[in-house]
Design a protein around this motif. Structure first.
Motif, PDB file in Angstrom:
ATOM      1  N   LEU A 195       0.840  -1.193   0.000  1.00  0.00           N
ATOM      2  CA  LEU A 195       0.000   0.000   0.000  1.00  0.00           C
ATOM      3  C   LEU A 195       0.878   1.247   0.000  1.00  0.00           C
ATOM      4  CD1 LEU A 195      -3.025   0.854   0.169  1.00  0.00           C
ATOM      5  CD2 LEU A 195      -2.695   1.094   2.636  1.00  0.00           C
ATOM      6  N   PHE A 196       0.525   2.215  -0.884  1.00  0.00           N
ATOM      7  CA  PHE A 196       1.303   3.439  -1.026  1.00  0.00           C
ATOM      8  C   PHE A 196       0.353   4.626  -1.014  1.00  0.00           C
ATOM      9  CE2 PHE A 196       3.408  -0.023  -3.110  1.00  0.00           C
ATOM     10  CZ  PHE A 196       4.755   0.122  -2.808  1.00  0.00           C
ATOM     11  N   GLN A 197       0.848   5.762  -0.601  1.00  0.00           N
ATOM     12  CA  GLN A 197       0.121   7.025  -0.745  1.00  0.00           C
ATOM     13  C   GLN A 197       1.045   7.987  -1.468  1.00  0.00           C
ATOM     14  OE1 GLN A 197      -1.173   9.232   2.788  1.00  0.00           O
ATOM     15  NE2 GLN A 197      -3.076   9.710   1.721  1.00  0.00           N
ATOM     16  N   ILE A 201       5.582   4.904   1.069  1.00  0.00           N
ATOM     17  CA  ILE A 201       5.209   3.529   1.386  1.00  0.00           C
ATOM     18  C   ILE A 201       4.417   3.518   2.691  1.00  0.00           C
ATOM     19  CG2 ILE A 201       6.054   1.223   1.934  1.00  0.00           C
ATOM     20  CD1 ILE A 201       8.574   1.888   0.336  1.00  0.00           C
ATOM     21  N   VAL A 202       3.189   2.984   2.644  1.00  0.00           N
ATOM     22  CA  VAL A 202       2.385   2.824   3.860  1.00  0.00           C
ATOM     23  C   VAL A 202       2.695   1.487   4.501  1.00  0.00           C
ATOM     24  CG1 VAL A 202       0.037   2.705   4.798  1.00  0.00           C
ATOM     25  CG2 VAL A 202       0.571   4.302   2.937  1.00  0.00           C
ATOM     26  N   GLN A 203       2.633   0.394   3.707  1.00  0.00           N
ATOM     27  CA  GLN A 203       2.984  -0.923   4.220  1.00  0.00           C
ATOM     28  C   GLN A 203       3.172  -1.877   3.049  1.00  0.00           C
ATOM     29  OE1 GLN A 203       0.841  -2.228   7.653  1.00  0.00           O
ATOM     30  NE2 GLN A 203       1.288  -4.399   7.340  1.00  0.00           N
ATOM     31  N   THR A 204       4.140  -2.756   3.140  1.00  0.00           N
ATOM     32  CA  THR A 204       4.370  -3.780   2.121  1.00  0.00           C
ATOM     33  C   THR A 204       4.200  -5.155   2.751  1.00  0.00           C
ATOM     34  OG1 THR A 204       6.748  -3.771   2.556  1.00  0.00           O
ATOM     35  CG2 THR A 204       5.940  -2.301   0.819  1.00  0.00           C
ATOM     36  N   ALA A 205       4.203  -6.169   1.909  1.00  0.00           N
ATOM     37  CA  ALA A 205       4.056  -7.559   2.351  1.00  0.00           C
ATOM     38  C   ALA A 205       2.786  -7.750   3.173  1.00  0.00           C
ATOM     39  CB  ALA A 205       5.275  -8.019   3.126  1.00  0.00           C
ATOM     40  N   ILE A 206       1.703  -7.162   2.692  1.00  0.00           N
ATOM     41  CA  ILE A 206       0.418  -7.297   3.382  1.00  0.00           C
ATOM     42  C   ILE A 206      -0.134  -8.695   3.144  1.00  0.00           C
ATOM     43  CG2 ILE A 206      -1.944  -6.418   3.537  1.00  0.00           C
ATOM     44  CD1 ILE A 206      -0.881  -3.735   2.499  1.00  0.00           C
ATOM     45  N   THR A 207      -0.559  -9.359   4.205  1.00  0.00           N
ATOM     46  CA  THR A 207      -1.186 -10.673   4.082  1.00  0.00           C
ATOM     47  C   THR A 207      -2.667 -10.548   4.399  1.00  0.00           C
ATOM     48  OG1 THR A 207      -0.642 -11.184   6.379  1.00  0.00           O
ATOM     49  CG2 THR A 207       0.922 -11.898   4.691  1.00  0.00           C
ATOM     50  N   SER A 208      -3.444 -11.534   3.956  1.00  0.00           N
ATOM     51  CA  SER A 208      -4.884 -11.503   4.186  1.00  0.00           C
ATOM     52  C   SER A 208      -5.178 -11.459   5.683  1.00  0.00           C
ATOM     53  CB  SER A 208      -5.547 -12.736   3.567  1.00  0.00           C
ATOM     54  OG  SER A 208      -6.947 -12.678   3.729  1.00  0.00           O
ATOM     55  N   LEU A 214      -5.703   3.971   8.621  1.00  0.00           N
ATOM     56  CA  LEU A 214      -5.569   4.878   7.489  1.00  0.00           C
ATOM     57  C   LEU A 214      -6.271   6.195   7.770  1.00  0.00           C
ATOM     58  CD1 LEU A 214      -6.309   2.391   4.555  1.00  0.00           C
ATOM     59  CD2 LEU A 214      -4.076   3.110   5.414  1.00  0.00           C
ATOM     60  N   SER A 215      -5.688   7.272   7.265  1.00  0.00           N
ATOM     61  CA  SER A 215      -6.304   8.595   7.311  1.00  0.00           C
ATOM     62  C   SER A 215      -7.061   8.830   6.011  1.00  0.00           C
ATOM     63  CB  SER A 215      -5.230   9.674   7.501  1.00  0.00           C
ATOM     64  OG  SER A 215      -4.511   9.450   8.701  1.00  0.00           O
ATOM     65  N   PRO A 216      -7.988   9.778   5.986  1.00  0.00           N
ATOM     66  CA  PRO A 216      -8.685  10.070   4.729  1.00  0.00           C
ATOM     67  C   PRO A 216      -7.691  10.453   3.639  1.00  0.00           C
ATOM     68  CG  PRO A 216      -9.812  11.097   6.567  1.00  0.00           C
ATOM     69  CD  PRO A 216      -8.512  10.577   7.112  1.00  0.00           C
ATOM     70  N   GLY A 217      -7.959  10.002   2.429  1.00  0.00           N
ATOM     71  CA  GLY A 217      -7.083  10.304   1.298  1.00  0.00           C
ATOM     72  C   GLY A 217      -7.144   9.228   0.245  1.00  0.00           C
ATOM     73  N   THR A 218      -6.306   9.370  -0.768  1.00  0.00           N
ATOM     74  CA  THR A 218      -6.247   8.426  -1.883  1.00  0.00           C
ATOM     75  C   THR A 218      -4.970   7.606  -1.786  1.00  0.00           C
ATOM     76  OG1 THR A 218      -7.519   9.887  -3.312  1.00  0.00           O
ATOM     77  CG2 THR A 218      -6.242   8.163  -4.386  1.00  0.00           C
ATOM     78  N   TYR A 219      -5.114   6.298  -1.896  1.00  0.00           N
ATOM     79  CA  TYR A 219      -3.996   5.370  -1.778  1.00  0.00           C
ATOM     80  C   TYR A 219      -3.899   4.512  -3.042  1.00  0.00           C
ATOM     81  CZ  TYR A 219      -4.286   6.529   3.198  1.00  0.00           C
ATOM     82  OH  TYR A 219      -4.319   7.186   4.395  1.00  0.00           O
ATOM     83  N   THR A 220      -2.741   3.909  -3.233  1.00  0.00           N
ATOM     84  CA  THR A 220      -2.540   2.961  -4.321  1.00  0.00           C
ATOM     85  C   THR A 220      -2.212   1.598  -3.731  1.00  0.00           C
ATOM     86  OG1 THR A 220      -1.737   4.656  -5.841  1.00  0.00           O
ATOM     87  CG2 THR A 220      -1.200   2.376  -6.364  1.00  0.00           C
ATOM     88  N   LEU A 221      -2.983   0.583  -4.134  1.00  0.00           N
ATOM     89  CA  LEU A 221      -2.763  -0.781  -3.671  1.00  0.00           C
ATOM     90  C   LEU A 221      -2.145  -1.582  -4.808  1.00  0.00           C
ATOM     91  CD1 LEU A 221      -3.273  -2.932  -1.408  1.00  0.00           C
ATOM     92  CD2 LEU A 221      -5.400  -3.476  -2.623  1.00  0.00           C
ATOM     93  N   LEU A 222      -0.972  -2.150  -4.565  1.00  0.00           N
ATOM     94  CA  LEU A 222      -0.300  -2.986  -5.549  1.00  0.00           C
ATOM     95  C   LEU A 222      -0.369  -4.437  -5.093  1.00  0.00           C
ATOM     96  CD1 LEU A 222       2.966  -0.915  -6.211  1.00  0.00           C
ATOM     97  CD2 LEU A 222       0.768  -0.767  -7.389  1.00  0.00           C
TER      98      LEU A 222
END
Length: 654
Positions: A195-197, A201-208, A214-222
């Protein structure tokens, strides 16, 4: 993928866009588009559009995040109105590259291309567009994070990536959940998320099951996932395709809860498939599946937007199939072709809707651009049943019911080694004296890695149109670049390498088809194309280039695509006919005559010069005066001498 029962989270799909010529109903300004071309061995480029409202100096920064490893190379380019305004490239071990945009204002498109490191076959990057005075203050609409994956070929990639924009409206903790839907089989590697804003970098290696505040805003999920190596396809919730699974899915609306039927048909055209199957999902939930050999399947379908996913694998050669979802009426029909790697025979599948039941005819034609095809045949089907077929490029008649209709084409690539690309057109129209076009498609056929891209251009005016093709030479020039404009089976204009050409257009649809091969030592290329009304085409001639003063000449002119014309010069002035004409003009001195015409494409002028000369004939009449011709002077002098001689002799005789 991301259930959030307590918070609102809006997910928007983001994907690489292809070249498109906008509908040209009113071409008061050029329709200009740029297209990034990726070779078959390259990952698809990433692109995004953004707008700068007021002029300012900007800096574009491309950063290799080195997650999970460094990129071998990467580049970023920004275009506006078919021209490059900024570009830069980085090569390992460099991780940052910048480019300047001076006095930037207006609409732009930014592209990122690259090659991942061999160790991981994937890499991540951020592209930041920021004011020159504050290069870390990235403009949200112009900046993004993305990934670049290795790709062995366009048809057999097993590693797939997703870049999705997430909008958070309320601050809080959000849980990310996702799972393997095991269609057509389980994934070889479970999805991993980052996850990036902007470029942060907000967080990587996210698992289920991971919860992130998160704060209000637009993020990018890879996300990254790998399909089974045999099936080369997979699917994970919420419905993210991997490998050969058709991407994106076909979505349709089920107005009310009802029993749905899913059917898959293998047409064995030109050869039978090894497998053809389909799946319907609602969000991340599987509703029903079906295969071509297992027959139609029924299941309960909830009201709302549903997704139809399909998968097919080739048998001994190219093949075609369709999938159909029906309830109380037909809800969705899709058709696809599967072509094995290395095949020189190619299959194509299209879906159209027949509005009125009755007699129809289908026609296929080889447009022979750039070279003639080695073979061409086609079929027309409804509900999985073939209605008509032809083994040649010919016209066949058939009777169709209302509803979705499938058109299948089998084409052989040209045998020419210098021009291994071809083009065909296939269309359906009602039979009879007042035939109505129901479907028309221009399609490329290629045995090379050349990119063929066909777009529809709609014009509403009967006028001449100017098309311009430009190689933007990023990262370098194309090995080959061409464009053809066609309407049905008729080619109306074409250009090789780049440049302008015109074609006479009438109201209706035209196909613009491009062929582009990036340089042999590059994986990418960038070109631009524009379509505009052509400026008026004029001719202006004079019946004579030189006349005596006081004589008349006839000026004759023609004008095409003009709304007003004006004549000027000498004794010629004022408005003249826009369709062409002639005028008699008195020449009392040397003059240059100008025809100036204005149309939707601008203003054009033509000139012609007429030289005036003085009269060479002696003046006569009672008024007297004027110069004497030298011959008459000599003759007069001789007569005078003779008369004087006779007078002297007469006096002597006396």
């Amino acid at each position: 993928m991301i259930p959030t029962p307590a918070k609102r989270l809006t997910a928007l799909g983001f994907c690489c866009a292809m070249f498109g010529v906008a509908s040209a109903a009113s071409l008061t300004a050029p329709v200009t588009e740029t297209q990034i071309v990726a070779a078959s061995t390259a990952a698809a480029p990433t692109q995004q559009t953004f707008t700068i409202s007021s002029a300012e100096d900007l800096v574009v920064t491309l950063t290799d995040l080195q997650i999970p490893g460094e990129l071998t190379s990467a580049g970023v380019v920004v275009t506006q109105n078919g021209a490059i305004v900024a570009s830069t490239q980085l090569t390992a071990p460099a991780t940052i590259a910048t480019a300047n945009m001076t006095a930037a204002s207006g609409d732009y498109t930014i592209y990122v291309i690259g090659v991942p490191g061999a160790a991981y076959s994937i890499g991540t990057f951020t592209a930041c567009v920021a004011p020159k005075a504050s290069t870390s203050n990235c403009i949200a609409s112009a900046s993004f994070a993305g990934n670049i994956s290795a790709q062995s070929s366009t048809s057999s990639a097993t590693v797939s990536t997703l870049s999705t924009s997430l909008t958070v409206t309320t601050a809080g903790s959000y849980t990310f959940t996702f799972g393997d839907l095991s269609f057509p089989t389980a994934l070889a590697m479970a999805p991993t998320l980052g996850l990036f804003q902007g470029s942060t970098i907000v967080q990587t290696a996210i698992t289920s099951g991971t919860a992130i505040t998160l704060s209000p805003g637009t993020y990018t999920l890879l996300s990254i996932a790998q399909a089974d190596q045999t099936a080369e396809a997979g699917l994970y919730s919420v419905s993210v395709p991997v490998g050969l699974l058709q991407n994106p899915a076909s979505t349709f609306t089920n107005a009310g809860a009802q029993t749905l039927t899913l059917a898959v048909a293998d047409y064995s055209f030109p050869t039978a498939l090894a497998n053809a199957s389909a799946l319907v999902t609602s969000g991340g939930t599987v509703l029903g599946t079906a295969t071509s050999v297992g027959g139609a399947q029924t299941f309960s379908g909830p009201a709302g937007t549903l997704s139809l996913w399909t998968y097919g694998s080739a048998g001994t050669g190219a093949g075609t199939y369709s999938a159909d979802v029906a309830g109380s009426s037909d809800l969705d029909t899709v058709a696809f072709a599967v072509v094995p790697t290395g095949s020189t025979n190619y299959a194509y599948a299209y879906v159209t809707s027949i509005a009125t039941a009755g007699a129809y005819e289908a026609t296929a034609a080889d447009l022979q651009f750039p070279a003639a095809l080695s073979a061409l045949s086609f079929e027309v089907a409804q509900g999985g049943l073939v209605l008509a077929s032809s083994t040649t490029a010919a016209t066949v008649n058939f009777t169709a019911a209302t509803g979705n209709t499938v058109v299948l084409v089998d084409a052989g690539a040209p045998t020419s080694t210098t021009s291994p690309n071809g083009l065909f057109d296939v269309n359906l129209q009602s039979s009879g004296s007042s035939a109505t076009l129901a479907f028309d498609k221009t399609q490329s056929v290629s045995s090379t890695s050349s990119l063929f891209n066909s777009q529809t251009l709609t014009v509403s005016d009967d006028a001449t149109y100017q098309v311009t093709l430009t190689d933007l030479q990023f990262p370098t020039t194309f090995d080959s670049l061409a464009l053809v404009v066609s309407r049905g089976a008729q080619v109306v204009g074409k250009i090789y390498g780049g440049g302008p050409f015109t074609f006479p257009g009438t109201a209706g649809d035209y196909q613009l088809t491009f062929v582009a091969s990036p340089s042999s030592d590059q994986l990418f290329g960038l070109y631009a194309a524009s379509v505009a009304y052509a400026p008026p085409a004029l001719t202006l001639t004079s019946s004579a280039s030189s006349v005596t003063t006081g004589s008349n000449v006839t000026l004759t002119w023609t004008a095409a695509d003009a709304t007003s014309c004006t004549g000027s010069g000498g004794n010629w002035s004022g408005s003249v006919s826009t369709g062409g004409g002639s005028a008699s003009v008195l020449v009392d001195e040397t003059a240059t005559y100008t025809l100036s015409c204005t149309g939707a494409g601008g203003t054009t002028s033509q000139t012609v010069t007429v030289t005036a000369t003085a009269s060479t004939t002696a003046s006569s009449g009672k008024g007297g005066g004027g110069a004497l011709d030298p011959v008459w002077l000599i003759l007069g002098s001789g007569l005078l001498v003779m008369r004087l001689g006779r007078g002297v002799a007469s006096r002597r005789r006396r």
